[in-house]
Design an enzyme around this catalytic site. Structure first.
Site, PDB file in Angstrom:
ATOM      1  N   ASP A 141      22.336 -27.551 -11.595  1.00 45.66           N
ATOM      2  CA  ASP A 141      22.568 -27.012 -12.927  1.00 45.66           C
ATOM      3  C   ASP A 141      21.305 -27.078 -13.766  1.00 45.66           C
ATOM      4  OD1 ASP A 141      23.793 -25.991 -15.172  1.00 45.66           O
ATOM      5  OD2 ASP A 141      24.604 -27.909 -15.809  1.00 45.66           O
ATOM      6  N   ASP A 143      20.224 -19.727 -16.463  1.00 47.24           N
ATOM      7  CA  ASP A 143      21.156 -20.799 -16.115  1.00 47.24           C
ATOM      8  C   ASP A 143      21.698 -20.614 -14.702  1.00 47.24           C
ATOM      9  OD1 ASP A 143      22.896 -22.950 -16.272  1.00 47.24           O
ATOM     10  OD2 ASP A 143      24.406 -21.868 -17.413  1.00 47.24           O
TER      11      ASP A 143
END
Length: 567
Positions: free
Chosen positions: A173, A419
């Site tokens: 992440d 992201d």
């Protein structure tokens, strides 16, 4: 003579570095300067040097010629050690490390229809994006993390010393800066529909992080260490003198709230294995209770506790740049099983390997070029990789991006975040509608709109495809000269078969894979948009933290892992 002085300086330098072994005392103008003292370390070699002194002994000098002959041997010895030390460090730290990423769907035992996959992924993307703008939690540190399986990439790491290590699976992440995993005994509330947790016992070699550690303060949203040590029961006199730095006063448990879940964890420190390297004193969270969060996370965002930041302390080369190349899968099970390479210590300025062209002709070789855009500072969310989006082209029409996507304001609002943990790209409503309107004007005049399927998929617009469909090209225009990225068709238009179950006629459907993120007024104070991992497929995305930029290069990611491991 200059060479002798240089050697003498090298000796003094190493004497300072190894002062625990040598108590060399230098004399200049009849004044003793002890090399053990940082405040008086000489920049030039004085004439006379005395050997280590015993307590209460008087300093004395040696003849210069005898000193030089003796020091020459010592200097060569220490210079040799320095070269060996540097060579060993360089061999470990200067070479990039390759780690495989697996898609969470690759091990799924459930066969979901394309509509269910789209709906699940779009719901997670929306929830994750809107978490940034939840004003109810505006005073809490916001660390958006993967919400459930189906859209995220897994990284396996070994935590602990060799005798007590455990293999742990993490979601990769880039939108957060914390590393944590579930530890036995473990309770996950509301996890009935989630994938089973990958549980690990806390390694016996792990040690608690003290309340006075900067890592503890980072985990508690920069709360002062004095407050944290008071919570841990450290006496006031030790707090005042800064002596709460032992295991008797560990960092208090910390709480994190996410889009649709939360967790409580404690900080620990232990070795983490990144073959062939092993990083000591790596800080991570051990969670015994979570809400709807069964899988741990390896945060790669910009923050003290992130993987890159901790690697940089071990080896600047490994921590200052990384990249990944996500395999283009379109939810196809066979392609999902291919590993997506994660490269630590990836510097694109280095000599590039020549790889096959995108059309699959292995005989043709070309050098891959990266398209870069600069990172923007975000005062509210410093761990985000925010960049400036200038506009999006649909076919030949360039649609300018709103001002909020071009910059980040002093309140941390605006910009677009690159992201890895969000599936689909999220855009502000007005900008999104302009893109959709232009796309629909070209595709909708040829193909029937599949209005009834759009609520079921979470995507819009969708079309019934009765023939070969021609869709306009989509280009993302980032800030910088020539910083435009053309998306492959499969990155923004997904085709699948629907129906044939007795309820609906079996038909081919295609959907635009961009999402509405909400009105600009609702997005103030948070990121303006997100570039999701689905739109990053088929690109090597490099995060150059040293030069503060993000780059994109088209790759055949499905075969890139094999290419890297062939050397």
């Amino acid at each position: 003579m200059f060479a002798k002085k240089l050697m003498c300086f090298i000796f003094l330098y190493h004497s300072f570095a190894y002062n625990c072994l040598f108590g060399v005392n230098c004399f200049h103008n009849n004044h003793r300067i002890n090399v053990l003292s940082n405040d008086h370390f000489p920049l030039l070699c004085p004439i006379n040097i005395g050997p280590p002194l015993l307590s209460n002994s008087k300093p004395f000098s040696l003849e210069p010629m005898f000193f030089l002959s003796t020091m020459k041997t010592c200097c060569i010895f220490f210079l040799y050690l320095a070269i060996l030390q540097h060579s060993f460090y360089f061999s470990v730290s200067s070479s990039p490390l390759f780690l495989p990423l697996s898609h969470s769907l690759s091990t799924s035992k459930h066969s979901l229809s394309p509509l269910h996959l789209l709906k699940s992924s779009s719901s997670r993307s929306s929830a994750r994006f809107r978490r940034h703008h939840n004003h109810h939690h505006k005073h809490q540190k916001q660390l958006p993390l993967p919400l459930s399986s189906g859209s995220d990439y897994l990284l396996s790491l070994s935590v602990g010393s060799s005798s007590s290590s455990s293999a742990v699976s993490f979601y990769l992440d880039t939108g957060s800066d914390l590393v944590w995993f579930p530890c036995r005994p473990f309770t996950c509330i509301l996890c009935e529909s989630k994938p089973p947790p990958s549980l690990s016992s806390l390694p016996s070699s792990a040690t608690t992080v003290s309340c006075s550690s900067p890592s503890c303060s980072a985990a508690h949203s920069s709360l002062p260490s004095s407050d944290l040590c008071a919570i841990s029961g450290c006496p006031l006199d030790l707090i005042e003198t800064g002596e709460c730095n032992n295991s008797s006063y560990p960092c208090p448990p910390f709480y994190y709230a996410y889009g649709d879940g939360s967790l409580v964890a404690r900080l620990f420190s232990d070795s983490i294995s990144l073959p062939p390297a092993s990083v000591a004193n790596f800080t991570f969270g051990c969670a015994h209770t979570t809400l709807a969060e069964p899988i741990g996370v390896a945060g790669f965002g910009r923050g003290r506790l992130s993987v890159p930041a901790q690697l940089a302390a071990y080896s600047p080369h490994l921590g200052n740049s990384f990249s990944y190349c996500l395999v283009s899968h379109s939810f196809d099970s066979d392609r999902l099983r291919r590993p997506s390479p994660l490269i630590l210590g990836r510097f694109a300025e280095e000599k590039e390997k020549r790889v096959g062209t995108e059309d699959g002709d292995d005989e043709k070789k070309k050098k891959i070029e990266f398209i870069y855009t600069e990172l923007l500072d975000n005062p509210k969310h410093p761990y985000f990789y925010s960049v400036s989006l200038q506009g999006i082209s649909v076919g030949k029409r360039n649609i300018p991006a709103p001002a909020m996507l071009r910059r980040v304001d002093r309140f941390g609002g605006g910009g677009i975040v690159v992201d890895s943990g969000t599936t689909f790209t999220m855009l502000p409503a007005k900008f999104y509608n302009s893109v959709v309107e232009e796309f629909d004007s070209r595709v909708g005049r040829v193909h029937e709109r599949a209005d009834l399927l759009e609520p079921s998929s979470g995507m819009s617009p969708c079309y019934y495809l009765n023939q070969t469909v021609r869709v306009p090209a989509i280009v993302l225009h980032f800030a910088g000269n020539g910083s435009s990225v053309t998306l492959p068709r499969r990155n923004y238009f997904y085709e699948f078969m629907d129906g044939g179950d007795g309820k609906r006629e079996k038909r081919r459907v295609g959907c635009l894979m961009l999402m509405n993120g909400g009105d600009e007024s609702e997005l103030r104070g948070g990121t303006g948009a997100i570039l999701g991992n689905y739109q990053q497929q088929g690109f090597e995305v490099v995060y150059d933290l040293l030069n503060r930029k993000v780059g994109f290069a088209k790759r055949k990611c499905a075969s890139y892992w094999d290419t890297l491991n062939q050397g």
